[in-house]
Structures are given as structure tokens and as C-alpha cells.
Design an enzyme around this catalytic site. Structure first.
Site, PDB file in Angstrom:
ATOM      1  CB  SER A 177      -0.958  -0.011   1.188  1.00  0.00           C
ATOM      2  OG  SER A 177      -0.271  -0.250   2.390  1.00  0.00           O
ATOM      3  CG  HIS A 205      -3.562  -0.722  -2.442  1.00  0.00           C
ATOM      4  ND1 HIS A 205      -4.039   0.567  -2.473  1.00  0.00           N
ATOM      5  CD2 HIS A 205      -3.315  -0.998  -1.140  1.00  0.00           C
ATOM      6  CE1 HIS A 205      -4.057   1.054  -1.252  1.00  0.00           C
ATOM      7  NE2 HIS A 205      -3.618   0.129  -0.421  1.00  0.00           N
ATOM      8  CE  LYS A 234      -7.396   0.903   0.372  1.00  0.00           C
ATOM      9  NZ  LYS A 234      -6.751  -0.024   1.285  1.00  0.00           N
TER      10      LYS A 234
END
Ligand code: PLP
Length: 385
Positions: A177, A205, A234
Site C-alpha cells: 500500500s 490495491h 478502493k
């Protein structure tokens, strides 16, 4: 107020690492930060779906149909038809047998790692894993062995030292991250087979970002991952967490995973938003392609300017500054030039690696990217002069 709280609070306020909350109007390429117009280059809304009209409409319909809250945990009254539907879609997307939703990615890590380990387990964990993995390991009864960041020789050595141990888990971020680099899942796959370990990958991610149609890091490396953790918050532009695995693993989690059992089911709007996002991600691969392309453009430009923008393919472009004070100063200079990128400091990253964690969204225009690169150039020149 308790005296010790007052003292501790005051001590924190005087620290150079003191954190302030800023108000972001919304996560769009141009937005208001504390009321001032800025270009935002630090959001995890990678594909711009959090503000996509179709995703918003899907959430609105779900609110009309089901109300605002789900009213209970999944095992009591909160299990709405769309929860199972999203789990099916996510399992198909990740090409696994089954999926289970959690209220957040953080809670998915806590719930999964704890349910799958006990005092007989050894967990091998990358030193730069996300805080939720670290906390999950601390909460578990397992023995924790930290290996050096993406260092497969170190991991292999540590696995070999425990050759005769029955229950072993390797856990890693898919895309890290704060560094934006990838865990070498090809080698991890090899090592987990060789040592009979379970491989857990946190793809927060990577989902929607890398791999065929955004399927994530297992697809990117064509690796066999046993358990994939993900977040809806995300690239999917919603909120919530999930785990993808085979049927037996998911069945076990439903019986034993405490952050699944003792939490209210995800709100209908969050579920419906994610359902629409999954559909859009697979039908509009140009979003993913654009995100990766402009990420490469900016990364290259920053490195050519002499910045230390760590190499990689992901849209997370960390510009390493070093000391926390300098990083904050750099943040302020960017801010004065109309760009918002918060400085990331310890304890989020190790000492002396404070950085500007620059991320792009598929919805940034070429002009935005150029403006960001030009501003970094301008600041470099000002510093040199
Ligand atoms: C953001 C993040 C999480 C937490 O996900 P939430 O849904 O925001 O709780 C977990 N793991 C990693 C690697 C993350 O980056």
C-alpha cells in the site's frame, strides 16, 4: 479528564508527527481541500467509480428497495438477497469457488487470519504488510515470523527452519500500500507448495487495478493463491471487505470468523454500489488500462526529474523524501501550487522513509498528469536555486 490522557494528548500535539484531519469535498481529480480548489493525486478511488453516475444510481436504488441499514448480522436477520449476489459476482471475478463479505478490508484480515490459525500455527508475514494484517497476527494465537520485504531467500530460509511444522501460513499484500510494489506471487506460489503452507494475499490495491480485467495479483502472476482478501473501498469505489477462497474455507469462516459473525451485515447501498462497479470494471477495461498508462507516464517523469519514485507498474507512486519534516514541507509546497498529496510519515512507513504517496485515478486527464509533473519540476528547481 484523566490527567494521563491530557499529558499524552499534549505530547502528541508537540510532535512533528502530529496528524491533522483535512476535509476533502470528494475524491475526484479536481476537488476542494479545506475549501480550496486542488488537484487530488492521492486517492485510492483508482478507477473513479466512487463518483460514477451508474454506481451512485445503483446505491440509490438499493436504498429505495432495502432501506439504509441491513438490520442484523448475516447469521440473524441481515442477510439480504444482494449480499449473496455480490459474493457470487466477486467469486466469479476472482475465479474462486466462493466469497464472503465483511464490513471492511481491515475486519476481513482480522476475521480471516484469526479463524484460520491457532496456537499450532506459524504465520510468515512480510515486514511491510498492512497494519490490519499486523494487528490480525497480533490478535491471533499463532507464532509470528516476519520476513524481509519481498525477500524470498529470507522467507525460504525461515520456512526451512520450520520444515516439520504442520500448520504454516504465508501472508502478504498483493500490491504494497505504501510502496506500490508487487509481492512476487510466482515465487511465493512455489514456496508455499514446496513447504505445504497456506498462502493468503491481501489484494486491496490490486483488485480492479492489475491482472486480466482487473482480477488482481493472482491473475497477474498466474499464481495459485489459497485465500484472497479484498476491499470494496478502493478501485470498487464503495465500502466493505471480502475474502475469496474455496467452498470449505468459506464454510469454516461462516462458522468461526468473529468479525463476520458479530457484525451487522454491509449496508445495502455499499453492496449495490460494488455490484455495479464489478460490472463496469469487467465491461470497460479501458479504465484499468488508462490508470496503468498514466501511472507509468508520471513515474517516468518523476524519476527523470531526479526524484526517487520507486519503480513498479502500479498506480501507487511513492516519492521518497526521507525525514518527516521535509516531507511535510514538500506537501505544503505542492499545496501552494494547487496539488494535494498528503505526506506519509512513521508509523505508517519506517523511519527516514517519509514520502509523498502519489496515486492517480483513471479519470485524471493528460493535462492533470502534465501539471503534476510540471509542479514537481518547479519545486525541484526552487530547491536547487
Ligand atoms: C486499505 C487496506 C485495507 C483495509 O481496507 P478497508 O476496507 O479500508 O478497511 C487492508 N489491507 C490493505 C493492504 C489496504 O491497503
Amino acid at each position: 479528564m484523566n490527567n494521563w490522557i491530557r499529558q499524552e494528548s499534549k505530547r502528541k500535539q508537540q510532535s512533528p508527527l502530529y496528524r491533522n484531519l483535512v476535509i476533502t469535498d470528494k475524491n475526484t481529480p479536481e476537488t476542494l481541500i479545506n475549501g480550496e480548489r486542488k488537484i487530488l493525486a492521492a486517492s485510492n478511488n483508482y478507477l473513479g467509480l466512487a463518483t460514477d453516475a451508474r454506481v451512485i444510481a445503483s446505491a440509490q436504488e438499493a436504498v429505495e428497495r432495502y432501506g439504509t441499514g441491513s438490520g442484523g448480522s448475516r447469521l440473524t436477520t441481515g442477510n439480504l438477497p444482494i449480499h449473496g449476489q455480490l459474493e457470487q459476482e466477486l467469486a466469479r471475478f476472482k475465479q474462486t469457488e466462493a466469497c464472503l463479505l465483511y464490513s471492511s478490508g481491515f475486519l476481513a484480515n482480522l476475521g480471516v487470519i484469526n479463524a484460520l490459525s491457532d496456537s499450532e500455527t506459524i504465520i510468515f508475514s512480510d515486514e511491510l504488510n498492512h497494519a490490519s494484517i499486523i494487528d490480525a497476527c497480533r490478535l491471533s494465537k499463532a507464532r509470528i515470523i516476519i520476513y524481509k520485504h519481498t525477500d524470498m531467500k529470507d522467507l525460504e530460509k525461515k520456512l526451512a527452519e520450520h520444515r516439520n511444522h504442520a500448520k504454516k501460513i504465508i501472508v502478504t499484500d498483493g500490491i504494497f500500500s505504501m510502496d506500490g510494489d508487487l509481492a512476487p506471487l510466482d515465487t511465493l506460489n512455489f514456496l508455499k507448495e514446496r513447504h505445504g503452507a497456506l498462502l493468503i494475499v491481501d489484494d486491496a490495491h490490486a483488485t480492479g487495478v492489475i491482472g486480466t480485467l482487473g482480477r488482481g495479483s493472482a491473475d497477474y502472476f498466474q499464481a495459485n493463491v489459497d485465500v484472497t482478501i479484498g476491499t470494496l473501498s478502493k478501485a470498487l469505489g464503495s465500502e466493505g471487505g471480502f475474502v475469496c477462497a474455496n467452498n470449505e474455507t468459506i464454510a469454516l469462516l461462516i462458522q468461526t470468523s468473529r468479525s463476520f459473525i458479530f457484525q451487522t451485515a454491509l449496508a445495502p447501498a455499499s453492496v449495490a454500489a460494488a455490484l455495479m462497479s464489478i460490472h463496469i470494471i469487467q465491461s470497460e477495461p479501458e479504465r484499468q488500462q488508462r490508470l496503468l498508462k498514466i501511472g507509468m507516464v508520471l513515474r517516468k517523469a518523476l524519476n527523470q526529474l531526479g526524484y526517487t519514485a520507486l519503480n513498479g507498474i502500479s498506480p501507487i507512486i511513492p516519492v521518497i523524501i526521507g525525514c518527516a519534516k521535509h516531507a511535510v514541507h514538500f506537501q505544503n509546497m505542492l499545496n501552494e501550487n494547487g496539488i494535494f498529496i498528503p505526506a506519509i510519515r512513521p508509523p505508517t512507513v519506517p523511519e527516514n522513509t517519509s514520502r509523498l504517496r502519489c496515486t492517480l485515478m483513471a479519470t485524471h486527464t493528460d493535462e492533470h498528469v502534465q501539471f503534476i509533473a510540471n509542479t514537481f519540476r518547479k519545486i525541484k528547481h526552487e530547491q536547487l536555486s
